[in-house]
Design a protein around this motif. Structure first.
Motif, PDB file in Angstrom:
ATOM      1  N   ALA A  35      -1.886  10.483   8.129  1.00 24.93           N
ATOM      2  CA  ALA A  35      -2.705   9.450   7.230  1.00 24.93           C
ATOM      3  C   ALA A  35      -1.660   8.710   6.598  1.00 24.93           C
ATOM      4  O   ALA A  35      -0.824   9.269   6.065  1.00 24.93           O
ATOM      5  N   LEU A  36      -1.776   7.210   6.669  1.00 26.05           N
ATOM      6  CA  LEU A  36      -1.084   6.316   6.044  1.00 26.05           C
ATOM      7  C   LEU A  36      -1.780   6.047   4.885  1.00 26.05           C
ATOM      8  O   LEU A  36      -2.699   5.381   4.973  1.00 26.05           O
ATOM      9  N   ILE A  37      -1.276   6.143   3.926  1.00 27.48           N
ATOM     10  CA  ILE A  37      -2.156   5.910   2.499  1.00 27.48           C
ATOM     11  C   ILE A  37      -1.264   4.983   1.615  1.00 27.48           C
ATOM     12  O   ILE A  37      -0.108   5.154   1.159  1.00 27.48           O
ATOM     13  N   ALA A  38      -1.767   3.682   1.451  1.00 28.28           N
ATOM     14  CA  ALA A  38      -1.050   2.618   0.808  1.00 28.28           C
ATOM     15  C   ALA A  38      -1.195   3.004  -0.814  1.00 28.28           C
ATOM     16  O   ALA A  38      -2.198   3.539  -1.132  1.00 28.28           O
ATOM     17  N   MET A  39       0.067   2.923  -1.253  1.00 28.15           N
ATOM     18  CA  MET A  39      -0.064   3.096  -3.012  1.00 28.15           C
ATOM     19  C   MET A  39      -0.223   1.658  -3.514  1.00 28.15           C
ATOM     20  O   MET A  39       0.660   0.683  -3.495  1.00 28.15           O
ATOM     21  N   ALA A  40      -1.356   1.510  -4.168  1.00 28.64           N
ATOM     22  CA  ALA A  40      -1.627   0.033  -4.803  1.00 28.64           C
ATOM     23  C   ALA A  40      -0.589  -0.409  -5.429  1.00 28.64           C
ATOM     24  O   ALA A  40       0.057   0.189  -6.294  1.00 28.64           O
ATOM     25  N   ASP A  41      -0.428  -1.621  -5.293  1.00 30.19           N
ATOM     26  CA  ASP A  41       0.580  -2.608  -6.372  1.00 30.19           C
ATOM     27  C   ASP A  41       1.921  -1.891  -5.943  1.00 30.19           C
ATOM     28  O   ASP A  41       2.670  -2.275  -7.277  1.00 30.19           O
ATOM     29  N   THR A  42       2.410  -1.452  -5.053  1.00 29.91           N
ATOM     30  CA  THR A  42       3.645  -0.979  -4.835  1.00 29.91           C
ATOM     31  C   THR A  42       3.975  -1.332  -3.370  1.00 29.91           C
ATOM     32  O   THR A  42       3.224  -1.416  -2.459  1.00 29.91           O
ATOM     33  N   PRO A  43       5.510  -1.434  -3.226  1.00 29.38           N
ATOM     34  CA  PRO A  43       5.863  -1.667  -1.723  1.00 29.38           C
ATOM     35  C   PRO A  43       5.981  -0.177  -0.912  1.00 29.38           C
ATOM     36  O   PRO A  43       6.755  -0.151  -0.299  1.00 29.38           O
ATOM     37  N   PHE A  44       4.971   0.860  -1.485  1.00 29.50           N
ATOM     38  CA  PHE A  44       5.156   2.217  -0.967  1.00 29.50           C
ATOM     39  C   PHE A  44       3.802   2.490  -0.243  1.00 29.50           C
ATOM     40  O   PHE A  44       2.658   2.222  -0.480  1.00 29.50           O
ATOM     41  N   TRP A  45       4.157   3.418   0.593  1.00 29.33           N
ATOM     42  CA  TRP A  45       3.118   4.315   1.378  1.00 29.33           C
ATOM     43  C   TRP A  45       3.301   5.827   1.351  1.00 29.33           C
ATOM     44  O   TRP A  45       4.450   6.066   1.458  1.00 29.33           O
ATOM     45  N   VAL A  46       2.247   6.495   1.489  1.00 25.46           N
ATOM     46  CA  VAL A  46       2.600   7.874   1.563  1.00 25.46           C
ATOM     47  C   VAL A  46       2.090   8.216   3.082  1.00 25.46           C
ATOM     48  O   VAL A  46       1.110   7.936   3.662  1.00 25.46           O
ATOM     49  N   LEU A  47       2.947   9.028   4.116  1.00 23.09           N
ATOM     50  CA  LEU A  47       2.599   9.409   5.232  1.00 23.09           C
ATOM     51  C   LEU A  47       2.611  10.901   5.172  1.00 23.09           C
ATOM     52  O   LEU A  47       3.368  11.571   5.164  1.00 23.09           O
ATOM     53  N   GLN A  48       1.089  11.290   5.283  1.00 23.41           N
ATOM     54  CA  GLN A  48       0.773  12.688   5.072  1.00 23.41           C
ATOM     55  C   GLN A  48       0.213  13.192   6.127  1.00 23.41           C
ATOM     56  O   GLN A  48      -0.645  12.606   6.717  1.00 23.41           O
TER      57      GLN A  48
END
Lengths: 148, 78
Positions: A35-48
């Motif tokens: 799952a690709l989960i964007a972290m709001a207001d950051t240039p980051f995602w979590v790939l879980q």
């Protein structure tokens, strides 16, 4: 679907957040669905990983940290991912307790097809990048021989 | 491990589809040409190992480190 995430515990993710990595990623060859989960207001995602809670990665937008970052996506990689027009590029971040020691892997970006929802960590050939660029301080890229 | 000798210009075929040709030999450096189907990924082993290692090191980031990084990026004003 509900998945077990490392960052947020149980989390509901939408179908369009699930990406298929047919070859897994190096070191985690068995994991093919993330799952690709964007972290709001950051240039980051979590790939879980949808299967294994501990197989979780922090991804960053390489262009946010290294504005001069560039590479040519080889035709065969684009074909393998069935990329036609839309493409998304993120890079894996190695977080350290000392924030300044955190690094980003520009040599092997994660390339995603947001339409077909396929993904792959590709290895750049003849690129001036390596697996550990300082995250918080853009370093001049020295043309080394790290390219795959 | 299969061990065999080849001369410059000679080829090895693997599984019908992969061909390895010795292009040149210069001291202890051998230049190899590889023809393979598009779906076959070819890497220098040391590069592939470094990527595997970086991935293993990156897996399961600590929440506290993540929070510290985000705080740091947001700056002292927020």
């Amino acid at each position: 679907m509900i998945i077990e995430t490392l960052t947020w515990g149980e989390l509901e993710v939408k179908e369009e957040q699930i990406y298929h990595f047919p070859k897994g990623i190096p070191g985690f060859d068995e994991e093919t669905d993330f799952a690709l989960i964007a972290m709001a207001d950051t240039p980051f995602w979590v790939l879980q990983s949808v299967k294994e809670q501990s197989h979780s990665f922090l991804l960053g937008d390489p262009f946010a940290f290294y504005p001069s970052y560039e590479f040519e996506l080889p035709d065969d990689e684009a074909e393998e991912l069935q990329i036609e027009t839309e493409v998304m590029v993120c890079c894996i971040i190695t977080l350290k307790e000392e924030i300044e020691q955190s690094t980003i892997n520009l040599l092997a970006p994660i390339v995603l097809n947001p339409v077909g929802r396929t993904g792959k960590q590709i290895v750049l050939h003849r690129a001036p990048y390596h697996t550990k660029h300082n995250l918080l301080q853009e370093q001049p890229v020295i043309d080394g021989k790290d390219g795959g | 491990m299969l061990v065999l000798s080849r001369k410059k210009g000679e080829t090895i075929v693997i599984q019908d589809q992969i061909e390895l040709t010795i292009l040149s030999v210069d001291g202890d450096t051998v230049k190899v040409g590889i023809s393979a189907p598009k779906h076959v990924d070819i890497f220098r082993k040391e590069v592939y190992l470094s990527i595997q290692e970086a991935n293993r090191e990156s897996a399961a980031p600590q929440q506290s480190d993540l929070n510290a990084l985000i705080d740091r990026l947001r700056g002292p004003d927020n």
